[in-house]
Enzyme design. Structure first.
Site, PDB file in Angstrom:
ATOM      1  N   LYS A  17      25.040  -5.555  -1.260  1.00 43.94           N
ATOM      2  CA  LYS A  17      26.323  -5.699  -1.771  1.00 43.94           C
ATOM      3  C   LYS A  17      27.333  -5.166  -0.415  1.00 43.94           C
ATOM      4  O   LYS A  17      28.418  -5.168  -0.279  1.00 43.94           O
ATOM      5  CB  LYS A  17      26.990  -5.253  -3.038  1.00 43.94           C
ATOM      6  N   HIS A  58       5.837   5.895  11.462  1.00 45.60           N
ATOM      7  CA  HIS A  58       5.321   5.430  10.205  1.00 45.60           C
ATOM      8  C   HIS A  58       4.608   7.110  10.102  1.00 45.60           C
ATOM      9  O   HIS A  58       3.362   6.916  10.055  1.00 45.60           O
ATOM     10  CB  HIS A  58       4.183   4.489  10.127  1.00 45.60           C
ATOM     11  N   ARG A  96       0.859  -1.411   0.068  1.00 45.11           N
ATOM     12  CA  ARG A  96      -0.089   0.006   0.294  1.00 45.11           C
ATOM     13  C   ARG A  96       0.802   1.290  -0.010  1.00 45.11           C
ATOM     14  O   ARG A  96       0.599   2.083  -0.921  1.00 45.11           O
ATOM     15  CB  ARG A  96      -0.836  -0.233   1.232  1.00 45.11           C
ATOM     16  N   THR A  97       1.715   1.421   1.121  1.00 49.62           N
ATOM     17  CA  THR A  97       2.502   2.677   1.140  1.00 49.62           C
ATOM     18  C   THR A  97       3.381   3.001  -0.200  1.00 49.62           C
ATOM     19  O   THR A  97       3.295   3.785  -0.634  1.00 49.62           O
ATOM     20  CB  THR A  97       3.467   2.620   2.122  1.00 49.62           C
ATOM     21  N   ARG A 119      11.757   3.135   3.087  1.00 50.16           N
ATOM     22  CA  ARG A 119      11.219   2.323   4.185  1.00 50.16           C
ATOM     23  C   ARG A 119      12.313   1.412   4.505  1.00 50.16           C
ATOM     24  O   ARG A 119      12.999   0.693   3.567  1.00 50.16           O
ATOM     25  CB  ARG A 119      10.092   1.498   3.773  1.00 50.16           C
TER      26      ARG A 119
HETATM   27  C1  NCD Z   1       1.172  -0.482   8.107  1.00 46.80           C
HETATM   28  C2  NCD Z   1       2.656  -0.697   8.266  1.00 46.80           C
HETATM   29  O1  NCD Z   1       3.169  -0.688   7.328  1.00 46.80           O
HETATM   30  O2  NCD Z   1       3.123  -0.523   9.622  1.00 46.80           O
HETATM   31  N1  NCD Z   1       0.358  -0.689   7.024  1.00 46.80           N
HETATM   32  C3  NCD Z   1       0.436   0.525   6.263  1.00 46.80           C
HETATM   33  O3  NCD Z   1       1.020   1.453   6.389  1.00 46.80           O
HETATM   34  N2  NCD Z   1      -0.336   0.787   5.184  1.00 46.80           N
HETATM   35  C4  NCD Z   1       0.388  -1.412   9.139  1.00 46.80           C
HETATM   36  C5  NCD Z   1       0.674  -3.114   9.016  1.00 46.80           C
HETATM   37  O4  NCD Z   1       1.679  -3.413   8.412  1.00 46.80           O
HETATM   38  O5  NCD Z   1       0.040  -3.597   9.569  1.00 46.80           O
END
Ligand code: NCD
Length: 350
Positions: A80, A129, A51-52, A101
């Site tokens: 590497k 996050h 999603r992100t 991330r």
């Molecule tokens: C969350 C995450 O990645 O921390 N998801 C997200 O941001 N869409 C929550 C999760 O993974 O449960």
């Protein structure tokens, strides 16, 4: 702000500006189709995400910009043995903005020190996050009108759920918020968030049973039990279905309660709840895309005049004791703490 690392550092005014842009985008999509023409976003996902990652990619495409990067660390030079410092130094010469991330806590703050362009923290391990929090706040404001005066129930994995940590820290700025924190003892909030709530005089209580307080919530924020962050998989198996929100439980909730979830959902909300008009998690995912569009525009604009936050390094050879802290592997990083690690927030006194 030039970077987004910790959403609690974003002021109410800055949030309102981003919110207004997000709403304007929702209402006038065509106006923004070329807003990022000629700009490149680097999308660096050292840890998996659907999603992100996709919502940032779509956000940039909808602004007319380009996206490059990788979606797992195996396809980057990190595999590497390249340091994060070198990766960021180089990529910030290619891109206009970086979304990252990374599983290590504090990694995004580390990246800001070596980047010439804005860094967006898309999740640093179990730590923070901020763009999910931006999404959550935009959704609450859109569907409820205000971020003040509410009882917020947060349920599930409060220990490893980084979205929860960011959300609590960010809501601390608003008036008359009460948190009811529903989790089994093993998945209680980390100490540093409890310390944060105490030092900000927040009103909170702990609860283990979702049924007990559901009738008091204005917002119910459900979360997934974070299997990938458990050291003991048997413990995960024991806890995975501890809370399941179903239609029966919903029948005890307020008529205007909103149900949010950062997604992905596993079994913690039954499919039957999706039909309830109070369930707003899919709308929340959509709001997230518009919120990220507004954030990209804001940071690209700010980058013309703002510098990264200056960090004061500690004059000590003390080391952070959190095994997941970025300072454990990136040995060039100078410590930034007295009692709390400036990267991962670990309290070193306890
Ligand atoms: C969350 C995450 O990645 O921390 N998801 C997200 O941001 N869409 C929550 C999760 O993974 O449960």
């Amino acid at each position: 702000m030039r970077d987004i690392i910790d959403f609690s550092k974003v002021s109410k005014e800055e949030f309102n500006e981003i919110y207004n842009i997000a709403v304007d985008i929702m209402e006038n999509k065509e106006k923004y189709q070329k807003a990022c023409d000629g700009k490149v976003l680097a999308s660096l996902f050292f840890e998996p995400s659907t999603r992100t990652n996709l919502s940032f990619t779509t956000a940039m495409y909808r602004l007319g910009g380009q996206v490059m990067g990788f979606s797992d660390s195996g396809s980057s030079s990190a595999s590497k043995g390249e340091s994060l410092k070198d990766t960021i130094t180089v990529i910030s010469k290619y891109a206009d903005i970086i979304v990252m991330r990374n599983p290590q806590e504090g990694s995004a703050l580390c990246a800001t020190q070596y980047s010439e362009v804005p860094i967006i923290n898309a999740g640093d391990g179990g730590h923070l996050h901020p763009t999910q929090t931006l999404t959550d706040l935009v959704t609450i404001k859109k569907y409820r009108g205000s971020l003040d005066n509410m009882t917020v129930g947060i349920c599930g994995d409060l220990k490893y759920g980084r979205t929860v940590h960011s959300l609590i820290k960010s809501l601390a700025k608003y008036e008359n918020i009460k948190f009811i924190l529903v989790s089994p003892h093993e998945l209680k909030l980390p100490e540093y968030i409890i310390d944060y709530m105490d030092s900000h005089n927040l009103n909170y209580e702990f609860e283990t049973d979702l049924d007990n307080k559901i009738n008091e919530f204005d917002i119910l924020y459900m979360t997934r039990i974070q299997r990938e962050r458990f050291d003991d998989i048997a413990q995960y198996e024991r806890l995975k279905n501890v809370y399941i929100l179903d239609e029966h439980k919903m029948s005890h909730a307020k008529e205007n309660m909103l149900v949010l979830h950062p997604l992905p959902r596993v079994d913690e909300i039954t499919d039957g709840v999706d039909l309830d008009p109070r369930a707003k998690y899919f709308e929340q995912a959509e709001c997230g895309m518009y919120a990220r569009m507004a954030l990209i525009l804001t940071l690209l604009e700010n980058n013309k005049r703002k510098k990264p936050e200056t960090i004061s390094f500690a004059n000590t050879d003390k080391k952070c004791i959190n095994p997941k802290c970025i300072t454990q592997t990136e040995k060039y990083l100078k410590p930034i703490f007295e009692d709390i690690c400036g990267y991962c927030d670990k309290n070193l006194k306890k």
